[in-house]
Design an enzyme around this catalytic site. Structure first.
Site, PDB file in Angstrom:
ATOM      1  N   CYS A 245       0.961  -0.974  -0.315  1.00 32.51           N
ATOM      2  CA  CYS A 245       0.249   0.327   0.126  1.00 32.51           C
ATOM      3  C   CYS A 245       1.094   1.301   0.316  1.00 32.51           C
ATOM      4  CB  CYS A 245      -0.965   0.579   0.992  1.00 32.51           C
ATOM      5  SG  CYS A 245      -2.244   0.649   0.537  1.00 32.51           S
TER       6      CYS A 245
ATOM      7  N   HIS B 290      -3.084  -5.322   1.305  1.00 31.81           N
ATOM      8  CA  HIS B 290      -2.518  -6.016   2.311  1.00 31.81           C
ATOM      9  C   HIS B 290      -2.367  -6.995   3.357  1.00 31.81           C
ATOM     10  CE1 HIS B 290      -2.409  -1.574   4.097  1.00 31.81           C
ATOM     11  NE2 HIS B 290      -3.551  -1.440   3.376  1.00 31.81           N
TER      12      HIS B 290
ATOM     13  N   GLU C 284      -1.274  -8.647   5.007  1.00 35.82           N
ATOM     14  CA  GLU C 284      -0.706  -8.889   6.571  1.00 35.82           C
ATOM     15  C   GLU C 284      -1.789  -8.886   7.480  1.00 35.82           C
ATOM     16  OE1 GLU C 284      -0.130  -5.841   5.343  1.00 35.82           O
ATOM     17  OE2 GLU C 284      -1.246  -3.915   5.872  1.00 35.82           O
TER      18      GLU C 284
HETATM   19  N1  GLN Z   1      -3.849   6.041   1.032  1.00 37.32           N
HETATM   20  C1  GLN Z   1      -2.441   6.513   1.776  1.00 37.32           C
HETATM   21  C2  GLN Z   1      -1.575   6.870   1.046  1.00 37.32           C
HETATM   22  O1  GLN Z   1      -1.105   7.323   0.106  1.00 37.32           O
HETATM   23  C3  GLN Z   1      -1.767   4.513   0.930  1.00 37.32           C
HETATM   24  C4  GLN Z   1      -3.116   3.617   2.547  1.00 37.32           C
HETATM   25  C5  GLN Z   1      -2.680   2.593   2.525  1.00 37.32           C
HETATM   26  O2  GLN Z   1      -1.352   2.301   2.956  1.00 37.32           O
HETATM   27  N2  GLN Z   1      -3.346   2.221   3.618  1.00 37.32           N
HETATM   28  O3  GLN Z   1      -0.437   7.351   1.552  1.00 37.32           O
END
Ligand code: GLN
Length: 204
Positions: free
Chosen positions: A88, A182, A184
């Site tokens: 992410c 994610h 994890e």
């Molecule tokens: N929206 C976040 C970003 O742009 C990432 C979201 C996340 O890691 N769950 O940094």
């Protein structure tokens, strides 16, 4: 084997637990440490950059403590062919190119994956959702997306590992792996397939 989890912000503890469980399943001896300061990543065999807020995590990894910063240590592990995984926000940080949000916030990226990412690609209507994804070399995984980015351009040496709708959501270049979702969170239900894939991603 020592695995470091960049622990400045985000879902750090979940990654520590998922990695420990994956190591146990694979019969790998070692430890998993969350770290906020330079000095630990450089002595590790693999590193994870968790989700969170990419702007915040970027500031903290590029900040010098003494003469070192964690960003340089992460780049060095990748150059040695050791497994590096970003999930992410971690995917955003591993990328070479960002979008207008990345530019506007002057977020520094590590540039370890030759891809362009778009922050918050799935918009407000779908802030978070779960879908079964076909993941190359692993099989089907239940993927949880939370304000997720997506990969919108992929360089020649980058392998696409998973796609969802019109977006690429998992990539690999050498020993560096980037995921928009994610994994994890799946460890809570005993599923550590992605972390096992990551632990096996060493290029030596
Ligand atoms: N929206 C976040 C970003 O742009 C990432 C979201 C996340 O890691 N769950 O940094």
């Amino acid at each position: 084997m020592r695995v470091a989890v960049v622990g400045v912000q985000g879902d750090v503890e979940e990654h520590v637990l998922a990695t420990k469980l994956a190591m146990k399943k694979l019969g790998i001896e070692g430890d998993v440490v969350a770290t906020r300061r330079p000095g630990v990543v450089e002595r590790s065999d693999a590193v994870i950059l968790p989700g969170g807020e990419s702007t915040t995590i970027s500031k903290l990894i590029f900040r010098n403590v003494g003469r070192k910063n964690m960003a340089e240590e992460i780049i060095s592990l990748a150059e040695q062919g050791k497994p590096v995984m970003g999930t992410c926000a971690g995917l955003i940080l591993l990328s070479k190119y960002g979008d207008d949000q990345v530019e506007r916030t002057e977020t520094k990226l590590l540039g370890l994956l030759d891809v362009r990412v778009k922050r918050n690609a799935f918009g407000r209507q779908r802030e978070s959702f779960q879908v079964p994804l076909k993941f190359k070399g692993v099989g089907t995984v239940e993927a949880v997306f939370i304000r997720a980015p997506a990969v919108v351009e992929v360089g020649r040496n980058v392998e696409v590992l998973a796609e969802f709708e019109r977006y690429v959501v998992a990539v690999r270049e050498g020993s560096v792996i980037g995921l928009a979702f994610h994994p994890e969170l799946n460890a809570e239900f005993g599923d550590t397939k992605i972390h096992e894939y990551f632990l096996n991603a060493s290029l030596d």
